[in-house]
Motif scaffolding. Structure first.
Motif, mmCIF file in Angstrom:
data_model
loop_
_atom_site.group_PDB
_atom_site.id
_atom_site.type_symbol
_atom_site.label_atom_id
_atom_site.label_comp_id
_atom_site.label_asym_id
_atom_site.label_seq_id
_atom_site.Cartn_x
_atom_site.Cartn_y
_atom_site.Cartn_z
ATOM 1 N N SER A 81 22.631 15.437 26.986
ATOM 2 C CA SER A 81 22.362 15.819 25.597
ATOM 3 C C SER A 81 23.470 15.273 24.709
ATOM 4 O O SER A 81 24.626 15.206 25.118
ATOM 5 N N VAL A 82 23.103 14.855 23.492
ATOM 6 C CA VAL A 82 24.067 14.306 22.539
ATOM 7 C C VAL A 82 24.000 15.130 21.257
ATOM 8 O O VAL A 82 22.916 15.445 20.768
ATOM 9 N N GLU A 83 25.172 15.481 20.726
ATOM 10 C CA GLU A 83 25.252 16.265 19.492
ATOM 11 C C GLU A 83 26.053 15.500 18.452
ATOM 12 O O GLU A 83 27.143 14.997 18.740
ATOM 13 N N ALA A 84 25.533 15.394 17.233
ATOM 14 C CA ALA A 84 26.256 14.790 16.122
ATOM 15 C C ALA A 84 27.168 15.839 15.491
ATOM 16 O O ALA A 84 26.761 16.980 15.287
ATOM 17 N N LEU A 101 31.036 12.895 18.014
ATOM 18 C CA LEU A 101 29.890 13.204 18.864
ATOM 19 C C LEU A 101 30.347 14.010 20.063
ATOM 20 O O LEU A 101 31.512 13.971 20.457
ATOM 21 N N THR A 190 22.822 11.343 12.630
ATOM 22 C CA THR A 190 22.319 11.318 14.006
ATOM 23 C C THR A 190 23.179 10.339 14.809
ATOM 24 O O THR A 190 23.743 9.392 14.252
ATOM 25 N N THR A 192 23.491 8.099 18.623
ATOM 26 C CA THR A 192 22.910 7.624 19.884
ATOM 27 C C THR A 192 24.032 7.146 20.791
ATOM 28 O O THR A 192 24.925 6.416 20.343
ATOM 29 N N THR A 197 19.668 9.738 22.121
ATOM 30 C CA THR A 197 19.852 10.115 20.719
ATOM 31 C C THR A 197 19.911 11.625 20.576
ATOM 32 O O THR A 197 19.215 12.360 21.288
ATOM 33 N N SER A 198 20.758 12.088 19.664
ATOM 34 C CA SER A 198 20.849 13.523 19.393
ATOM 35 C C SER A 198 19.488 14.070 18.977
ATOM 36 O O SER A 198 18.789 13.461 18.171
ATOM 37 N N THR A 199 19.108 15.188 19.537
ATOM 38 C CA THR A 199 17.773 15.747 19.269
ATOM 39 C C THR A 199 17.684 16.325 17.864
ATOM 40 O O THR A 199 16.600 16.381 17.276
ATOM 41 N N SER A 201 19.752 16.492 13.859
ATOM 42 C CA SER A 201 20.738 15.832 13.004
ATOM 43 C C SER A 201 21.728 16.873 12.477
ATOM 44 O O SER A 201 21.469 18.060 12.462
ATOM 45 N N LYS A 202 22.882 16.366 12.029
ATOM 46 C CA LYS A 202 23.909 17.223 11.440
ATOM 47 C C LYS A 202 23.869 17.020 9.916
ATOM 48 O O LYS A 202 24.116 15.923 9.421
#
Length: 207
Positions: A81-84, A101, A190, A192, A197-199, A201-202
């Motif tokens: 999982s990816v987080e912005a 990230l 967002t 990647t 890619t982050s699910t 957006s921030k």
């Protein structure tokens, strides 16, 4: 009468016996040093030589080349999982957003992911309009395979600072860019990483 058992001299017998004892101890120390020099190296080499080299014929069980931080296989699709992340949610007119990230291995075992700048893409939008992309004028990118442990979030070490302008490959050399609208304008970041890619957006605000 023997002068060995009964020393002759102006001083007492205890003084002469003490001197002889010192001489004998010195001779004993010299003998010990000689023995260590002659015997020591051979015995030391014998003691340090391993009985066998268990690692000489071992190979990674995955059959892959070990990464910079371990020998885990590549992370499977859906296991990361990816987080912005931004340093603030609301920026004053003189503040520039710092973008980061966080990646997390959501699988059951350690795996390797390319977290280098060559595999990172930061994208800033306002609505459907793309204002800035980190790869538009990127230079000196690198690939960094990194072993992610299960359930351990890993944050990027250094943030990317957005100068609040619209990016365009055609302006990389000139530096003349359009400023992004502010005064309460809303933007979404967002990220990647290595194709993931982050699910979500921030969101942040520019004032």
């Amino acid at each position: 009468m023997s002068t060995i058992k009964h020393p002759v001299g102006p001083q007492s017998n205890k003084v002469y016996w003490r001197r002889r004892l010192v001489v004998l101890l010195g001779l004993l120390a010299v003998i010990v040093v000689i023995v260590l020099i002659v015997v020591g190296p051979g015995r030391s080499a014998e003691a340090e030589k391993p009985a066998s080299d268990p690692g000489s014929s071992a190979a990674p069980s995955t059959g892959q080349t070990p990464t910079a931080t371990g020998a885990g296989g590549a992370c499977a699709p859906g296991s990361v999982s990816v987080e912005a992340v931004t340093d603030e949610g609301d920026y004053a007119a003189d503040q520039e957003p710092a973008l980061s990230l966080v990646v997390t291995n959501t699988g059951p075992a350690a795996c390797s992911l390319n977290v280098g700048t060559a595999a990172q893409v930061f994208t800033i939008k306002s609505g459907s309009d793309v204002y800035w992309t980190s790869t538009d004028c990127q230079t000196d990118s690198s690939n960094v395979p990194f072993e992610l442990q299960p359930g351990v979030p890993v944050k990027s070490s250094a943030p990317i600072v957005w100068d609040r302008t619209r990016s365009d490959p055609g302006t990389c050399d000139s530096g003349e860019r359009e400023s992004a609208p502010a005064e309460g304008a809303s933007y979404h970041l967002t990220v990647t990483v290595d194709g993931v890619t982050s699910t979500t957006s921030k969101q942040f605000i520019l004032n």
